[in-house]
Write a protein that holds these residues in place. Structure first.
Motif, PDB file in Angstrom:
ATOM      1  N   PRO A 107      12.472  27.356-116.459  1.00  0.00           N
ATOM      2  CA  PRO A 107      13.255  26.633-115.447  1.00  0.00           C
ATOM      3  C   PRO A 107      12.483  26.246-114.197  1.00  0.00           C
ATOM      4  O   PRO A 107      11.473  26.819-113.956  1.00  0.00           O
ATOM      5  CB  PRO A 107      14.390  27.435-114.822  1.00  0.00           C
ATOM      6  CG  PRO A 107      13.850  28.807-115.113  1.00  0.00           C
ATOM      7  CD  PRO A 107      12.987  28.883-116.467  1.00  0.00           C
ATOM      8  N   ASN A 108      12.772  24.924-113.686  1.00  0.00           N
ATOM      9  CA  ASN A 108      12.153  24.641-112.403  1.00  0.00           C
ATOM     10  C   ASN A 108      12.252  25.182-111.417  1.00  0.00           C
ATOM     11  O   ASN A 108      13.256  26.010-111.166  1.00  0.00           O
ATOM     12  CB  ASN A 108      12.421  22.952-112.274  1.00  0.00           C
ATOM     13  CG  ASN A 108      11.978  22.013-113.329  1.00  0.00           C
ATOM     14  OD1 ASN A 108      11.067  22.216-114.183  1.00  0.00           O
ATOM     15  ND2 ASN A 108      12.946  21.022-113.716  1.00  0.00           N
ATOM     16  N   ALA A 109      11.015  25.441-110.597  1.00  0.00           N
ATOM     17  CA  ALA A 109      11.306  26.043-109.273  1.00  0.00           C
ATOM     18  C   ALA A 109      12.295  25.332-108.287  1.00  0.00           C
ATOM     19  O   ALA A 109      12.577  24.223-108.424  1.00  0.00           O
ATOM     20  CB  ALA A 109       9.822  25.824-108.648  1.00  0.00           C
ATOM     21  N   GLY A 110      13.185  26.159-107.815  1.00  0.00           N
ATOM     22  CA  GLY A 110      14.146  25.598-106.750  1.00  0.00           C
ATOM     23  C   GLY A 110      15.506  25.639-107.560  1.00  0.00           C
ATOM     24  O   GLY A 110      16.345  25.313-106.897  1.00  0.00           O
ATOM     25  N   THR A 111      15.640  26.103-108.890  1.00  0.00           N
ATOM     26  CA  THR A 111      16.724  25.811-109.709  1.00  0.00           C
ATOM     27  C   THR A 111      17.851  27.112-109.039  1.00  0.00           C
ATOM     28  O   THR A 111      17.071  28.198-109.174  1.00  0.00           O
ATOM     29  CB  THR A 111      16.594  26.080-111.171  1.00  0.00           C
ATOM     30  OG1 THR A 111      15.738  25.100-111.582  1.00  0.00           O
ATOM     31  CG2 THR A 111      17.935  26.079-111.825  1.00  0.00           C
ATOM     32  N   VAL A 112      18.878  26.862-108.771  1.00  0.00           N
ATOM     33  CA  VAL A 112      19.808  27.941-108.597  1.00  0.00           C
ATOM     34  C   VAL A 112      20.369  28.461-109.898  1.00  0.00           C
ATOM     35  O   VAL A 112      21.037  27.668-110.370  1.00  0.00           O
ATOM     36  CB  VAL A 112      20.894  27.441-107.546  1.00  0.00           C
ATOM     37  CG1 VAL A 112      22.011  28.541-107.212  1.00  0.00           C
ATOM     38  CG2 VAL A 112      20.148  26.765-106.315  1.00  0.00           C
ATOM     39  N   MET A 113      20.649  29.942-109.861  1.00  0.00           N
ATOM     40  CA  MET A 113      21.085  30.456-110.736  1.00  0.00           C
ATOM     41  C   MET A 113      21.641  31.834-110.286  1.00  0.00           C
ATOM     42  O   MET A 113      21.459  32.220-109.140  1.00  0.00           O
ATOM     43  CB  MET A 113      20.018  31.013-111.948  1.00  0.00           C
ATOM     44  CG  MET A 113      19.391  29.977-112.554  1.00  0.00           C
ATOM     45  SD  MET A 113      18.449  30.400-114.002  1.00  0.00           S
ATOM     46  CE  MET A 113      17.973  28.807-114.819  1.00  0.00           C
ATOM     47  N   TRP A 114      22.715  32.353-110.732  1.00  0.00           N
ATOM     48  CA  TRP A 114      23.510  33.663-110.766  1.00  0.00           C
ATOM     49  C   TRP A 114      22.966  34.608-111.547  1.00  0.00           C
ATOM     50  O   TRP A 114      22.937  34.519-112.889  1.00  0.00           O
ATOM     51  CB  TRP A 114      24.940  33.220-110.790  1.00  0.00           C
ATOM     52  CG  TRP A 114      25.407  32.382-109.818  1.00  0.00           C
ATOM     53  CD1 TRP A 114      25.445  31.014-110.055  1.00  0.00           C
ATOM     54  CD2 TRP A 114      25.917  32.717-108.603  1.00  0.00           C
ATOM     55  NE1 TRP A 114      25.991  30.455-108.719  1.00  0.00           N
ATOM     56  CE2 TRP A 114      26.395  31.487-107.830  1.00  0.00           C
ATOM     57  CE3 TRP A 114      26.051  33.889-108.006  1.00  0.00           C
ATOM     58  CZ2 TRP A 114      26.826  31.188-106.521  1.00  0.00           C
ATOM     59  CZ3 TRP A 114      26.690  33.738-106.432  1.00  0.00           C
ATOM     60  CH2 TRP A 114      26.961  32.599-106.036  1.00  0.00           C
ATOM     61  N   LEU A 115      22.689  35.787-111.002  1.00  0.00           N
ATOM     62  CA  LEU A 115      22.309  36.832-111.761  1.00  0.00           C
ATOM     63  C   LEU A 115      23.164  38.213-111.596  1.00  0.00           C
ATOM     64  O   LEU A 115      23.735  38.522-110.705  1.00  0.00           O
ATOM     65  CB  LEU A 115      20.890  37.430-111.213  1.00  0.00           C
ATOM     66  CG  LEU A 115      19.790  36.252-110.867  1.00  0.00           C
ATOM     67  CD1 LEU A 115      18.339  36.888-110.377  1.00  0.00           C
ATOM     68  CD2 LEU A 115      19.433  35.603-112.667  1.00  0.00           C
ATOM     69  N   THR A 116      23.160  39.064-112.871  1.00  0.00           N
ATOM     70  CA  THR A 116      23.862  40.413-112.581  1.00  0.00           C
ATOM     71  C   THR A 116      22.621  41.322-113.531  1.00  0.00           C
ATOM     72  O   THR A 116      21.886  40.830-113.855  1.00  0.00           O
ATOM     73  CB  THR A 116      24.956  40.085-113.497  1.00  0.00           C
ATOM     74  OG1 THR A 116      24.825  39.915-115.130  1.00  0.00           O
ATOM     75  CG2 THR A 116      25.904  39.265-113.233  1.00  0.00           C
ATOM     76  N   ILE A 117      23.044  42.465-113.298  1.00  0.00           N
ATOM     77  CA  ILE A 117      22.253  43.715-113.815  1.00  0.00           C
ATOM     78  C   ILE A 117      23.243  44.586-114.414  1.00  0.00           C
ATOM     79  O   ILE A 117      24.133  44.856-113.983  1.00  0.00           O
ATOM     80  CB  ILE A 117      21.342  44.178-112.679  1.00  0.00           C
ATOM     81  CG1 ILE A 117      22.168  44.598-111.684  1.00  0.00           C
ATOM     82  CG2 ILE A 117      20.301  43.226-112.358  1.00  0.00           C
ATOM     83  CD1 ILE A 117      21.288  45.493-110.297  1.00  0.00           C
TER      84      ILE A 117
END
Length: 365
Positions: free
Chosen positions: A343-353
């Motif tokens: 993905p491109n730098a600056g892309t917003v994503m949501w993460l879980t662990i």
């Protein structure tokens, strides 16, 4: 009625070995048991005492305290000492230590006892097993690095040692050869029913070769067990990090729960107010593609999603490594994704662990 089941006697047993230099404990209370045919790996960073332990077992270094036993018999304490040449212990090192003026046959036969015919038969048997019989009258300089390593293995096995000590024996080989020669060496040692103690600083090598891993740090064995158990149930944050990259999230405990942007984590037995590290590997970070822009929602398995921004991404061959800057505290978090994902730098994503893949350790002072 049948009699009692006989107790299996370790081929090699060391008890409470200690060795200090200039007042510093290099090996500090190390104990191990290795059965016939078992491969145990002493794993740890450079300077943690692995090679010193090996030298004491070989008899070229004397311990300050502790005992060494072979097949249940004492071979060395601080008073009694069997000489190195009578311990029936084979040695393999990184540099192979072949004699350049001797033929391949002469190297393998070095140290063998018996008639000329008996020595020749043993040499031919071993060179056949390592697929080097055609070079029996050649010299080490005519062989590749991998072939020299196999000659060194044949020489170490020639006197039929009960124990094989191996100190980084494969580190001088290029990656293309290493895996094949390690597997070949392991197969031959297993066939000989030799107890093997392998020293390495490479976790991948230990996981590939060992039946049991003894993880060393600062002269002590901090964890010992089957590779799966040592990897899956690490004793502390440093143990996690030694085997792979590790992400760390700091949290404070309240009511036996550690509170983070990823939700709450169980911290049983930890006092309220204690700062803990929640440690997890990059492969256990999940990118929630369906939740992009929808905000954090709790899930049963993965807790709460946290917002992050892609810092950088690169393809690593069979997976992609993505680094994220976390919104809640500005920390950097790594995730690995199978195949190509850049993905491109600056892309917003949501993460879980994944809760079941996280470790909670009280923060060390």
């Amino acid at each position: 009625m049948s009699g009692p089941i006989p107790r299996l006697v370790p081929r090699l047993e060391i008890r409470n070995l200690r060795r200090s230099f200039e007042g510093r404990a290099v090996v500090d209370d190390v104990s191990l048991q290795i059965m016939p045919g078992q491969v145990t790996c002493l794993l740890g960073p450079s300077g943690c005492g692995k090679s010193t332990t090996l030298r004491m077992i070989a008899g070229v270094e004397m311990q300050d305290s502790g005992t060494i036993h072979v097949d249940g018999k004492l071979i060395c304490d601080t008073v009694f000492r069997v000489p190195p040449e009578r311990r029936e212990i084979g040695l393999m090192f990184q540099d192979f230590s072949l004699f350049p003026h001797l033929t391949v046959a002469g190297n393998v036969a070095y140290g063998l006892r018996g008639t000329k015919a008996e020595k020749r038969a043993r040499v031919e048997e071993l060179l056949t097993r390592v697929d080097l019989l055609r070079y029996i009258d050649g010299y080490p300089h005519q062989l590749s690095g991998g072939e020299q390593q196999r000659v060194a293995l044949a020489r170490a096995l020639a006197p039929r040692p009960r124990i094989m000590l191996m100190d980084e024996p494969f580190s001088g080989l290029d990656n293309r050869l290493r895996d094949g020669i390690r597997d070949e060496t392991l197969s031959i040692l297993k066939e000989e029913d030799t107890a093997v103690l392998l020293v390495t600083h490479e976790p991948d090598e230990a996981m590939r070769m060992a039946d049991e891993i003894a993880l060393m740090r600062d002269g002590r064995v901090v964890q010992q067990g089957a590779p799966y158990n040592v990897y899956t149930f690490p004793v502390d944050r440093a143990a996690v990090s030694f085997f792979s990259d590790a992400n760390v999230v700091e949290a404070k405990v309240s009511g036996a729960l550690a509170h983070t942007a990823f939700g709450r984590f169980l911290a049983p037995g930890v006092e309220d107010g204690t700062v803990v590290d929640i440690v997890f590997r990059p492969q256990h970070v999940r990118i929630d593609f369906d939740r992009a822009g929808k905000g954090p929602l709790p899930t049963a398995v993965d807790g709460t999603a946290a917002r992050a921004v892609v810092e950088r991404a690169r393809f690593m061959g069979n997976e992609s490594l993505v680094e994220f800057r976390m919104d809640h505290d500005g920390s950097l978090l790594k995730a690995t994704v199978p195949n190509v994902f850049i993905p491109n730098a600056g892309t917003v994503m949501w993460l879980t662990i994944r809760r079941d893949k996280c470790f909670v350790f009280p923060r060390e002072a």
